[in-house]
Design an enzyme around this catalytic site. Structure first.
Site, PDB file in Angstrom:
ATOM      1  N   LYS A 102       0.858  -1.193   0.000  1.00  8.51           N
ATOM      2  CA  LYS A 102       0.000   0.000   0.000  1.00  8.51           C
ATOM      3  C   LYS A 102       0.887   1.232   0.000  1.00  8.51           C
ATOM      4  O   LYS A 102       2.012   1.186   0.507  1.00  8.51           O
ATOM      5  CB  LYS A 102      -0.871   0.014   1.257  1.00  8.51           C
ATOM      6  CG  LYS A 102      -2.112   0.841   1.123  1.00  8.51           C
ATOM      7  CD  LYS A 102      -3.204   0.052   0.420  1.00  8.51           C
ATOM      8  CE  LYS A 102      -4.476   0.830   0.263  1.00  8.51           C
ATOM      9  NZ  LYS A 102      -5.539  -0.031  -0.260  1.00  8.51           N
ATOM     10  N   GLY A 121     -22.135   5.981   2.192  1.00  8.99           N
ATOM     11  CA  GLY A 121     -21.115   6.329   1.187  1.00  8.99           C
ATOM     12  C   GLY A 121     -21.702   6.140  -0.193  1.00  8.99           C
ATOM     13  O   GLY A 121     -22.120   5.030  -0.551  1.00  8.99           O
ATOM     14  N   GLY A 167     -20.103   6.900  -3.191  1.00  9.20           N
ATOM     15  CA  GLY A 167     -18.993   7.149  -4.124  1.00  9.20           C
ATOM     16  C   GLY A 167     -18.958   6.062  -5.175  1.00  9.20           C
ATOM     17  O   GLY A 167     -19.988   5.460  -5.510  1.00  9.20           O
ATOM     18  N   ASN A 168     -17.747   5.770  -5.687  1.00  8.16           N
ATOM     19  CA  ASN A 168     -17.594   4.767  -6.751  1.00  8.16           C
ATOM     20  C   ASN A 168     -18.269   3.462  -6.367  1.00  8.16           C
ATOM     21  O   ASN A 168     -19.068   2.909  -7.112  1.00  8.16           O
ATOM     22  CB  ASN A 168     -16.104   4.459  -6.968  1.00  8.16           C
ATOM     23  CG  ASN A 168     -15.386   5.659  -7.509  1.00  8.16           C
ATOM     24  OD1 ASN A 168     -15.974   6.449  -8.245  1.00  8.16           O
ATOM     25  ND2 ASN A 168     -14.125   5.828  -7.137  1.00  8.16           N
ATOM     26  N   ALA A 169     -17.923   2.954  -5.206  1.00  5.46           N
ATOM     27  CA  ALA A 169     -18.385   1.627  -4.823  1.00  5.46           C
ATOM     28  C   ALA A 169     -19.803   1.667  -4.248  1.00  5.46           C
ATOM     29  O   ALA A 169     -20.644   0.834  -4.605  1.00  5.46           O
ATOM     30  CB  ALA A 169     -17.406   1.031  -3.821  1.00  5.46           C
ATOM     31  N   GLY A 170     -20.089   2.640  -3.373  1.00  2.00           N
ATOM     32  CA  GLY A 170     -21.398   2.711  -2.713  1.00  2.00           C
ATOM     33  C   GLY A 170     -22.530   2.947  -3.701  1.00  2.00           C
ATOM     34  O   GLY A 170     -23.585   2.297  -3.634  1.00  2.00           O
TER      35      GLY A 170
HETATM   36  P1  NAD Z   1     -15.193   7.415  -3.076  1.00  2.00           P
HETATM   37  O1  NAD Z   1     -14.253   8.488  -2.657  1.00  2.00           O
HETATM   38  O2  NAD Z   1     -15.627   7.323  -4.481  1.00  2.00           O
HETATM   39  O3  NAD Z   1     -16.519   7.509  -2.209  1.00  2.00           O
HETATM   40  C1  NAD Z   1     -16.535   7.675  -0.832  1.00  2.00           C
HETATM   41  C2  NAD Z   1     -17.918   8.089  -0.404  1.00  2.00           C
HETATM   42  O4  NAD Z   1     -17.927   8.189   1.019  1.00  2.00           O
HETATM   43  C3  NAD Z   1     -18.361   9.439  -0.957  1.00  2.00           C
HETATM   44  O5  NAD Z   1     -19.726   9.384  -1.279  1.00  2.00           O
HETATM   45  C4  NAD Z   1     -18.148  10.375   0.242  1.00  2.00           C
HETATM   46  O6  NAD Z   1     -19.013  11.501   0.200  1.00  2.00           O
HETATM   47  C5  NAD Z   1     -18.502   9.437   1.362  1.00  2.00           C
HETATM   48  N1  NAD Z   1     -17.980   9.878   2.654  1.00  2.00           N
HETATM   49  C6  NAD Z   1     -16.829  10.534   2.933  1.00  2.00           C
HETATM   50  N2  NAD Z   1     -16.764  10.820   4.240  1.00  2.00           N
HETATM   51  C7  NAD Z   1     -17.887  10.337   4.794  1.00  2.00           C
HETATM   52  C8  NAD Z   1     -18.402  10.326   6.096  1.00  2.00           C
HETATM   53  N3  NAD Z   1     -17.751  10.926   7.109  1.00  2.00           N
HETATM   54  N4  NAD Z   1     -19.580   9.692   6.309  1.00  2.00           N
HETATM   55  C9  NAD Z   1     -20.233   9.120   5.274  1.00  2.00           C
HETATM   56  N5  NAD Z   1     -19.811   9.118   4.029  1.00  2.00           N
HETATM   57  C10 NAD Z   1     -18.653   9.717   3.787  1.00  2.00           C
HETATM   58  O7  NAD Z   1     -14.535   6.051  -2.566  1.00  2.00           O
HETATM   59  P2  NAD Z   1     -14.813   4.573  -3.066  1.00  2.00           P
HETATM   60  O8  NAD Z   1     -13.836   4.244  -4.121  1.00  2.00           O
HETATM   61  O9  NAD Z   1     -16.267   4.367  -3.307  1.00  2.00           O
HETATM   62  O10 NAD Z   1     -14.368   3.760  -1.760  1.00  2.00           O
HETATM   63  C11 NAD Z   1     -15.194   3.710  -0.605  1.00  2.00           C
HETATM   64  C12 NAD Z   1     -14.594   2.760   0.411  1.00  2.00           C
HETATM   65  O11 NAD Z   1     -14.458   1.481  -0.181  1.00  2.00           O
HETATM   66  C13 NAD Z   1     -13.197   3.132   0.939  1.00  2.00           C
HETATM   67  O12 NAD Z   1     -13.105   2.697   2.273  1.00  2.00           O
HETATM   68  C14 NAD Z   1     -12.274   2.312   0.072  1.00  2.00           C
HETATM   69  O13 NAD Z   1     -11.053   2.062   0.718  1.00  2.00           O
HETATM   70  C15 NAD Z   1     -13.102   1.049  -0.084  1.00  2.00           C
HETATM   71  N6  NAD Z   1     -12.740   0.292  -1.271  1.00  2.00           N
HETATM   72  C16 NAD Z   1     -12.975   0.809  -2.515  1.00  2.00           C
HETATM   73  C17 NAD Z   1     -12.577   0.085  -3.626  1.00  2.00           C
HETATM   74  C18 NAD Z   1     -12.834   0.603  -5.011  1.00  2.00           C
HETATM   75  O14 NAD Z   1     -12.487  -0.098  -5.967  1.00  2.00           O
HETATM   76  N7  NAD Z   1     -13.468   1.739  -5.190  1.00  2.00           N
HETATM   77  C19 NAD Z   1     -11.942  -1.153  -3.470  1.00  2.00           C
HETATM   78  C20 NAD Z   1     -11.734  -1.653  -2.189  1.00  2.00           C
HETATM   79  C21 NAD Z   1     -12.135  -0.909  -1.098  1.00  2.00           C
END
Ligand code: NAD
Length: 431
Positions: A106, A218, A220-223
């Site tokens: 990482k 959340g 974001g991308n994944a949520g």
């Molecule tokens: P992202 O930055 O696209 O989305 C994050 C989301 O969380 C956003 O909607 C943001 O507004 C929200 N957020 C931020 N602070 C917050 C808070 N205090 N309370 C509630 N929501 C909040 O990130 P992502 O890529 O969707 O990743 C989300 C999580 O999933 C992270 O923990 C990341 O490590 C994990 N993850 C993502 C991937 C991936 O491929 N995208 C892979 C493995 C793990």
């Protein structure tokens, strides 16, 4: 009850308890407790005003017994060595759970990237590679996006690596844009992997997806992606949130409309979208009420999907969680103390190292395509992702059943055993 204060302590508590469940030599335990390499550098880049900014940058390489180190690079003000060590350790576990031929690593830079202009972000990303180019490489250590790092940033990084090493190196980094060596299907891969595992679990538990109420923290991308997949499959999405707060509707929200709205109204500052799901309330597009991120975790639902931050479900709120199933898309959203409380209550937790492993699995496909010069179709990516993640889930489920373990305990058992098997045949740690 023992408490764990840092991300590293929390991650290691799961690793250490698994080390006690499988038979390991002390020398093997010692190797797994510490990363193999820690690279710490001060990087510097030019700000738009001509001044020079210096920042702390890290790459932690935990274990490469099963293949090159693999893991994202995080740009965050709270990124520090402890956090990066924890995440590198969890990457070794994650790649081993899904059985892809990588170890765990990482990276991180202690910075708030949202305060940088696009030019500054690019210069900082290139400075990271300048400082770390000897530590990484297509057969050595393959970074990827993580919090606040995007496909564009991966493109700058690959370009800088190729310039500095004088090589063509599509395999040096994953999560790249499609135009520059990316893979189809990488964007939605994390959510899709979680969706495949959840669907399989529901089949086994004889719980019809259409009857389920789901809350996602959340957007974001994944949520956003998992909310849309579950909505399309017939589940009722009752709650969604982002950093500004959340919305709730007993009747169900439409995440596809909300995503479109957010994409349209969210101002894009450089690389980052700042629109909020809460804005939807103003339009009254759905019968919604607002709720805080804390309330979302405790809302009336069957499936809770934390997809934002770590350590959001702790000993403080674990007893108030109503969901029967938790799918950990975020890394480390449930603390070890909460994990114990919830497991005793009979809550099924699909742990992060399995639930969000779809992302690294499709990163593996991207790496394979980069090395072979091949380009896969979306159908092949989906098909192979489903095959790999369901095999991982079934390996974990059988280990859990055989030994009376939770899915998290079983995931760590399966992963550590695979890492140690590789270490043993390589003759590591046995003297
Ligand atoms: P992202 O930055 O696209 O989305 C994050 C989301 O969380 C956003 O909607 C943001 O507004 C929200 N957020 C931020 N602070 C917050 C808070 N205090 N309370 C509630 N929501 C909040 O990130 P992502 O890529 O969707 O990743 C989300 C999580 O999933 C992270 O923990 C990341 O490590 C994990 N993850 C993502 C991937 C991936 O491929 N995208 C892979 C493995 C793990």
């Amino acid at each position: 009850m023992q408490t764990f204060n840092t991300p590293y302590e929390r991650a290691m508590s799961f690793v250490v308890s698994a080390m006690d469940r499988i038979t390991l030599l002390d020398s093997e335990k010692d190797m797994l407790r510490q990363p193999q390499n820690i690279v710490q550098k001060e990087i510097s880049f030019k700000k738009d005003d001509g001044s020079e900014q210096k920042l702390h940058a890290y790459r932690v390489q935990h274990n490469n017994a099963r293949g090159p180190y693999k893991g994202g690079i995080r740009f965050h003000p709270a990124a520090d060595l402890e956090e990066v060590k924890a995440l590198a350790t969890l990457m070794s576990i994650k790649t081993a759970v899904v059985g892809i031929p990588f170890g765990g690593g990482k990276g991180g830079v202690t910075v708030d990237p949202k305060k940088l202009s696009k030019g500054e972000l690019e210069r900082m990303s290139r400075a990271y590679i300048t400082a770390l180019k000897d530590a990484i490489g297509p057969q050595k250590d393959i970074p990827a996006p993580d919090v606040n790092t995007t496909a564009q940033i991966m493109a700058w990084m690959r370009d800088e690596y190729e310039k500095q090493t004088g090589t063509f190196a599509p395999g040096v980094i994953t999560g790249k844009p499609l135009a520059y060596g990316g893979s189809v299907g990488r964007d939605g891969a994390t959510a899709k992997g979680a969706f495949f595992v959840l669907k399989e679990l529901l089949d086994i538990e004889a719980l019809p997806l259409r009857d389920l109420k789901v809350a996602v923290q959340g957007f974001g991308n994944a949520g956003a992606e998992i909310a849309m997949l579950l909505h399309n499959a017939g589940a009722t999405i009752v709650a969604l949130s982002d950093s500004q707060g959340g919305i709730y509707s007993k009747e169900g929200l439409d995440p596809i409309r909300i995503k479109k709205y957010k994409d349209k109204t969210g101002a894009v500052h450089g690389e980052y979208c700042t629109g909020s799901v809460c804005d939807i309330e103003k339009l009254k597009m759905d019968q919604t009420e607002t709720l805080t991120n804390e309330q979302l975790l405790e809302c009336e639902c069957d499936v809770l999907i934390p997809s934002a931050l770590d350590n959001v479900i702790t000993a403080e709120n674990a007893k108030k969680i109503k969901a029967k199933i938790i799918v950990e898309i975020a890394n480390g959203p449930v603390s070890p103390e909460a994990d114990e409380i919830l497991s005793k209550k009979g809550v099924i937790i699909i742990p992060d190292v399995l639930a969000n492993a779809g992302g690294v699995t499709v990163s593996y496909f991207e790496w394979v395509q980069g090395l072979s010069g091949d380009q896969w179709t979306a159908e092949k990516v989906d098909h192979d992702l489903e095959r790999i993640i369901l095999k991982a889930f079934n390996d974990v489920r059988h280990e859990a059943k055989r030994k009376g373990l939770t899915l998290r305990e079983a995931s760590f058992n399966v992963a550590l055993q695979r890492i140690v098997d590789a270490m043993r045949v390589r003759g590591w740690g046995n003297h």
